[in-house]
Structures are given as structure tokens and as C-alpha cells.
Design a protein around this motif. Structure first.
Motif, PDB file in Angstrom:
ATOM      1  N   MET A  67       1.711  -1.069  -6.500  1.00  0.00           N
ATOM      2  CA  MET A  67       2.862  -1.893  -6.136  1.00  0.00           C
ATOM      3  C   MET A  67       2.456  -3.364  -6.092  1.00  0.00           C
ATOM      4  O   MET A  67       3.155  -4.244  -6.606  1.00  0.00           O
ATOM      5  CB  MET A  67       3.407  -1.470  -4.767  1.00  0.00           C
ATOM      6  CG  MET A  67       3.945  -0.065  -4.657  1.00  0.00           C
ATOM      7  SD  MET A  67       4.591   0.209  -2.966  1.00  0.00           S
ATOM      8  CE  MET A  67       4.872   1.973  -2.976  1.00  0.00           C
ATOM      9  N   ALA A  68       1.310  -3.618  -5.466  1.00  0.00           N
ATOM     10  CA  ALA A  68       0.838  -5.000  -5.344  1.00  0.00           C
ATOM     11  C   ALA A  68       0.568  -5.613  -6.703  1.00  0.00           C
ATOM     12  O   ALA A  68       0.839  -6.804  -6.931  1.00  0.00           O
ATOM     13  CB  ALA A  68      -0.413  -5.038  -4.470  1.00  0.00           C
ATOM     14  N   ALA A  69       0.037  -4.826  -7.628  1.00  0.00           N
ATOM     15  CA  ALA A  69      -0.238  -5.331  -8.967  1.00  0.00           C
ATOM     16  C   ALA A  69       1.054  -5.727  -9.683  1.00  0.00           C
ATOM     17  O   ALA A  69       1.067  -6.670 -10.483  1.00  0.00           O
ATOM     18  CB  ALA A  69      -0.993  -4.286  -9.772  1.00  0.00           C
ATOM     19  N   ARG A  70       2.162  -5.006  -9.387  1.00  0.00           N
ATOM     20  CA  ARG A  70       3.466  -5.336  -9.970  1.00  0.00           C
ATOM     21  C   ARG A  70       4.152  -6.466  -9.222  1.00  0.00           C
ATOM     22  O   ARG A  70       5.096  -7.073  -9.715  1.00  0.00           O
ATOM     23  CB  ARG A  70       4.395  -4.115  -9.938  1.00  0.00           C
ATOM     24  CG  ARG A  70       3.988  -2.961 -10.817  1.00  0.00           C
ATOM     25  CD  ARG A  70       5.144  -1.975 -10.965  1.00  0.00           C
ATOM     26  NE  ARG A  70       5.666  -1.530  -9.673  1.00  0.00           N
ATOM     27  CZ  ARG A  70       5.261  -0.440  -9.048  1.00  0.00           C
ATOM     28  NH1 ARG A  70       4.289   0.304  -9.566  1.00  0.00           N
ATOM     29  NH2 ARG A  70       5.799  -0.085  -7.904  1.00  0.00           N
ATOM     30  N   GLY A  71       3.734  -6.684  -7.984  1.00  0.00           N
ATOM     31  CA  GLY A  71       4.342  -7.733  -7.175  1.00  0.00           C
ATOM     32  C   GLY A  71       5.579  -7.310  -6.431  1.00  0.00           C
ATOM     33  O   GLY A  71       6.353  -8.170  -5.974  1.00  0.00           O
ATOM     34  N   SER A  72       5.785  -5.992  -6.247  1.00  0.00           N
ATOM     35  CA  SER A  72       6.968  -5.544  -5.507  1.00  0.00           C
ATOM     36  C   SER A  72       6.735  -4.147  -4.961  1.00  0.00           C
ATOM     37  O   SER A  72       5.968  -3.357  -5.525  1.00  0.00           O
ATOM     38  CB  SER A  72       8.212  -5.526  -6.404  1.00  0.00           C
ATOM     39  OG  SER A  72       8.088  -4.558  -7.428  1.00  0.00           O
ATOM     40  N   GLY A  73       7.419  -3.843  -3.867  1.00  0.00           N
ATOM     41  CA  GLY A  73       7.333  -2.530  -3.252  1.00  0.00           C
ATOM     42  C   GLY A  73       7.557  -2.621  -1.755  1.00  0.00           C
ATOM     43  O   GLY A  73       7.574  -3.718  -1.172  1.00  0.00           O
TER      44      GLY A  73
END
Length: 251
Positions: free
Chosen positions: A133-139
Motif C-alpha cells: 500500500m505504501a509503495a502505491r501511496g494509498s491505503g
């Protein structure tokens, strides 16, 4: 009901009954594909069937979180696969049902199992799933705390300990993952109308009488708070412990 989670996926641990099942139903009703998880396949199937009958989307993944690391990692992998390779919402709800007992009467097996289900599994699932999630920048992560995590309860030291740990993890993870676009918060229910609490309603009546709401919390009350914290309307809320307790902790 607004479908605010259309296109999103969620894993709800301990969601074959009680609060967890209601959280799964609520997220699905608002558009999420929900991975329902727990030990009892028949209960999990029933929750999935109910969600499907209402037009929602859900799948069941079995998991015995008391079994430790291998089982938790297996759940993480299976949940990702069931969700199509991406999870947007993690609800760490699973907890061991405990009978109130004096500290001296709690055996080591129960101590270890309570820690494994309520604390260790949340820690390991978060470590396994949230970095993506952090790698995508959302969650969003929503942990299930309790009023017992912030106040002392006689004969409930073990349960209170696990929930205090969940509260602490919530704040630490908010600091760790918030800068990367993942919000981490917790809901802290008071006495709620689960099957177990309703069976002991007479014993809990004096406690409820001292709250502003004067009643049990409904499963829907807790689930709505989880959905709020998981949703975009809570975009600026990080590290909160939201009491859903009829005012118990306030007064």
C-alpha cells in the motif's frame, strides 16, 4: 447506501461472526470486494452468501491465526490472491474470546493464544500487506481496539493488555506509514450487542446504566465507524483511537 469503496478490496480478519461479520457486510454494501476470514468455514460461507444475496462481493479465506507465523503469512498470500493481487483496506479485527479471569488463573496457553491472535497476527499481517500500500501511496488500516485498552477492568488484564497493545501499534504505524499515504486508525468499542454480551446482559446492565447512551452498542455502530475511518472522508485522520462506546470513556 453510498458505494464509496467501489473498485477497492478489503481483508477483515475474524469476520465470520459478530463485529467482524458486520464490518465485512458494511464494506461490501459500500462497494468493496471483501475477503472474509476466520477459522470456521461454514460461518465464513454464510457471511459470503449473505453479502452476495445483497448484491455485494466477497470471498472466504480460512485462517487460524492462533497457529502463528506460517498461518498468518498464508492468510496474507491467500487474501492477496483472492483480491486480485491488491488490497486497499486491512481491518485487523480478530481477537480471542476470553472469559474474565483473575490474572493468577490465566494459564500460559491462553496467554500465548490471546497474544498470537490479537497482537501478533495484526503485527505480521500489517508487515506483510501494508508495504505494498505504501509503495502505491494509498491505503487504510483499521485496528479493532477496545475501551478496555484505555481503562482498567478487574479480571480482564489479559484482554486489556492485548487491546492496549493494539492502540499502541495504531499510533506507531500511523507514524511509520502515514508519510507514505497509508492511514492507520483504530475503533475502540464499548459493550456491544454481540451474542456473548447479550447472553450476559443482566451482568452488564449496571455498566450500561452509567453511560450517556444507556444501551449496548449495535454491531452497525462499530461497523459504520470502521467504514468511516477506512474511507476518504477521514483523509486527514491518522493514529486516532475512535471510541464507539455510548460515552463510556467520556464519563
Amino acid at each position: 447506501m453510498e458505494r464509496q469503496f467501489d473498485g477497492r478490496t478489503a481483508l477483515v480478519t475474524g469476520s465470520t461472526s459478530g463485529i467482524g461479520a458486520e464490518v465485512a457486510r458494511t464494506l461490501a454494501a459500500r462497494g468493496a470486494l471483501v475477503v472474509v476470514s476466520g477459522r470456521r468455514a461454514e460461518r465464513g460461507a454464510a457471511v459470503v452468501e449473505e453479502i452476495s444475496a445483497r448484491g455485494g462481493k466477497a470471498v472466504f479465506v480460512p485462517a487460524d491465526l492462533a497457529a502463528g507465523g506460517t498461518a498468518v503469512r498464508g492468510l496474507a498470500d491467500a487474501a492477496l490472491a483472492a483480491a486480485g493481487g491488491r488490497l486497499d483496506i486491512l481491518v485487523n479485527n480478530a481477537a480471542l474470546l476470553l472469559t474474565p479471569s483473575p490474572t493468577a488463573e490465566v494459564d500460559e496457553e491462553t496467554l500465548d493464544a490471546a497474544y498470537a491472535v490479537s497482537v501478533k497476527s495484526a503485527f505480521q499481517l500489517t508487515g506483510a500487506l501494508v508495504p505494498a500500500m505504501a509503495a502505491r501511496g494509498s491505503g487504510a488500516v483499521v485496528n479493532m481496539g477496545s475501551v478496555t485498552g484505555t481503562s482498567g477492568w478487574a479480571n480482564s488484564a489479559l484482554y486489556s493488555m492485548t487491546k492496549a497493545a493494539v492502540h499502541s501499534l495504531t499510533k506507531s504505524w500511523a507514524a511509520e506509514y502515514g508519510p507514505h499515504g497509508v492511514r492507520v486508525n483504530a475503533v475502540a468499542p464499548g459493550p456491544t450487542a454481540t451474542e456473548e454480551n447479550l447472553a450476559n446482559a443482566d451482568q452488564l446492565a449496571p455498566l450500561l446504566a452509567g453511560t450517556p447512551a444507556r444501551r449496548f452498542g449495535r454491531l452497525e455502530d462499530v461497523a459504520a465507524a470502521v467504514a468511516f475511518l477506512a474511507g476518504d472522508e477521514a483523509a486527514h485522520i491518522h493514529g486516532a483511537i475512535l471510541p464507539v462506546d455510548g460515552g463510556f470513556t467520556a464519563v
